[in-house]
Design a protein around this motif. Structure first.
Motif, mmCIF file in Angstrom:
data_model
loop_
_atom_site.group_PDB
_atom_site.id
_atom_site.type_symbol
_atom_site.label_atom_id
_atom_site.label_comp_id
_atom_site.label_asym_id
_atom_site.label_seq_id
_atom_site.Cartn_x
_atom_site.Cartn_y
_atom_site.Cartn_z
ATOM 1 N N ARG A 176 0.790 -1.230 0.000
ATOM 2 C CA ARG A 176 0.000 0.000 0.000
ATOM 3 C C ARG A 176 0.825 1.284 0.000
ATOM 4 O O ARG A 176 0.337 2.323 -0.399
ATOM 5 N N ASP A 177 2.054 1.228 0.495
ATOM 6 C CA ASP A 177 2.820 2.463 0.629
ATOM 7 C C ASP A 177 4.304 2.143 0.494
ATOM 8 O O ASP A 177 4.710 0.990 0.624
ATOM 9 N N TYR A 178 5.103 3.173 0.239
ATOM 10 C CA TYR A 178 6.549 2.986 0.160
ATOM 11 C C TYR A 178 7.265 4.223 0.668
ATOM 12 O O TYR A 178 6.680 5.287 0.809
ATOM 13 N N ALA A 179 8.552 4.039 0.952
ATOM 14 C CA ALA A 179 9.415 5.155 1.346
ATOM 15 C C ALA A 179 10.781 4.923 0.734
ATOM 16 O O ALA A 179 11.222 3.778 0.581
ATOM 17 N N ILE A 180 11.451 6.004 0.365
ATOM 18 C CA ILE A 180 12.799 5.908 -0.202
ATOM 19 C C ILE A 180 13.737 6.718 0.676
ATOM 20 O O ILE A 180 13.452 7.873 0.994
ATOM 21 N N ASP A 181 14.837 6.109 1.069
ATOM 22 C CA ASP A 181 15.854 6.783 1.873
ATOM 23 C C ASP A 181 17.186 6.741 1.127
ATOM 24 O O ASP A 181 17.615 5.672 0.693
ATOM 25 N N PHE A 182 17.826 7.885 0.997
ATOM 26 C CA PHE A 182 19.149 7.972 0.395
ATOM 27 C C PHE A 182 20.135 8.321 1.500
ATOM 28 O O PHE A 182 20.130 9.432 2.008
ATOM 29 N N ARG A 201 0.655 -1.302 5.322
ATOM 30 C CA ARG A 201 -0.137 -0.200 5.870
ATOM 31 C C ARG A 201 0.829 0.946 6.153
ATOM 32 O O ARG A 201 2.010 0.725 6.357
ATOM 33 N N ALA A 202 0.310 2.151 6.212
ATOM 34 C CA ALA A 202 1.182 3.318 6.337
ATOM 35 C C ALA A 202 1.839 3.454 7.711
ATOM 36 O O ALA A 202 2.861 4.089 7.847
ATOM 37 N N SER A 203 1.267 2.856 8.747
ATOM 38 C CA SER A 203 1.745 3.136 10.093
ATOM 39 C C SER A 203 2.612 2.042 10.716
ATOM 40 O O SER A 203 2.943 2.122 11.878
ATOM 41 N N GLU A 204 2.954 1.026 9.994
ATOM 42 C CA GLU A 204 3.717 -0.068 10.591
ATOM 43 C C GLU A 204 5.125 -0.164 10.021
ATOM 44 O O GLU A 204 5.514 0.625 9.165
ATOM 45 N N ALA A 205 5.874 -1.121 10.494
ATOM 46 C CA ALA A 205 7.234 -1.349 9.998
ATOM 47 C C ALA A 205 7.160 -1.867 8.559
ATOM 48 O O ALA A 205 6.171 -2.490 8.164
ATOM 49 N N PRO A 206 8.198 -1.639 7.760
ATOM 50 C CA PRO A 206 8.158 -2.092 6.367
ATOM 51 C C PRO A 206 8.150 -3.616 6.262
ATOM 52 O O PRO A 206 8.811 -4.307 7.039
ATOM 53 N N LEU A 207 7.395 -4.126 5.285
ATOM 54 C CA LEU A 207 7.405 -5.565 5.010
ATOM 55 C C LEU A 207 8.754 -5.993 4.458
ATOM 56 O O LEU A 207 9.325 -6.999 4.867
ATOM 57 N N TYR A 208 9.241 -5.219 3.498
ATOM 58 C CA TYR A 208 10.511 -5.516 2.835
ATOM 59 C C TYR A 208 11.286 -4.227 2.642
ATOM 60 O O TYR A 208 10.707 -3.152 2.502
ATOM 61 N N ARG A 209 12.608 -4.364 2.604
ATOM 62 C CA ARG A 209 13.493 -3.266 2.229
ATOM 63 C C ARG A 209 14.332 -3.744 1.053
ATOM 64 O O ARG A 209 14.955 -4.803 1.109
ATOM 65 N N ILE A 210 14.324 -2.966 -0.008
ATOM 66 C CA ILE A 210 15.187 -3.235 -1.157
ATOM 67 C C ILE A 210 16.365 -2.289 -1.003
ATOM 68 O O ILE A 210 16.202 -1.071 -1.060
ATOM 69 N N GLU A 211 17.549 -2.858 -0.777
ATOM 70 C CA GLU A 211 18.722 -2.054 -0.445
ATOM 71 C C GLU A 211 19.765 -2.102 -1.550
ATOM 72 O O GLU A 211 19.989 -3.139 -2.161
ATOM 73 N N LYS A 212 20.393 -0.966 -1.758
ATOM 74 C CA LYS A 212 21.529 -0.860 -2.679
ATOM 75 C C LYS A 212 22.720 -0.371 -1.853
ATOM 76 O O LYS A 212 22.702 0.734 -1.331
ATOM 77 N N THR A 213 23.737 -1.226 -1.742
ATOM 78 C CA THR A 213 24.936 -0.902 -0.976
ATOM 79 C C THR A 213 26.137 -1.060 -1.901
ATOM 80 O O THR A 213 26.654 -2.172 -2.076
ATOM 81 N N PRO A 214 26.623 0.014 -2.518
ATOM 82 C CA PRO A 214 27.697 -0.086 -3.515
ATOM 83 C C PRO A 214 29.004 -0.696 -2.992
ATOM 84 O O PRO A 214 29.716 -1.344 -3.735
#
Length: 122
Positions: free
Chosen positions: A50-56, A68-81
């Motif tokens: 339902r929702d997403y967030a992007i952190d740089f 749902r918007a108010s809970e911990a993320p189900l998954y994190r897709i991470e890019k670590t160079p």
């Protein structure tokens, strides 16, 4: 006259964009973001996400997926160079910190989340 350089005031937004262009934070490029958003769109259409967030951040970029918007993320897709030569720069991580898949190619790493329909015969 003095040998000092004059102080130059820079607007806050200009300073942030200058830092991003000089390699300050890790980010997803348009190809990577397109692959992630294509998967996100399919999962939203299926009613699972339902929702997403992007952190740089300084050392990694994170795309977090929520049911749902108010809970911990189900998954994190991470890019670590810095892990690109070792285990691969991309990873899919669960809420508990379990790494579902890590690799060098983003589409192959995202396959772990992309549930395709299969014909089940008995």
């Amino acid at each position: 006259m003095t040998d000092e350089q004059p102080i130059r005031l820079v607007p806050r937004n200009a300073q942030a964009s200058a830092q991003a262009t000089t390699g300050g934070d890790v980010s997803f490029d348009s190809r990577e973001l397109g692959a992630i958003l294509a998967l996100y769109g399919r999962m939203v259409a299926a009613g699972e996400w339902r929702d997403y967030a992007i952190d740089f951040l300084k050392d990694q970029a994170v795309f977090s997926v929520f049911s749902r918007a108010s809970e911990a993320p189900l998954y994190r897709i991470e890019k670590t160079p810095r892990l690109a030569r070792r285990q691969g720069a991309y990873a899919v991580v669960t809420t508990t910190g379990l790494i579902l898949k890590r690799g060098h190619e983003l589409p192959r790493v995202l396959d772990v989340l992309d549930r395709k329909l299969r014909l089940v015969t008995t």
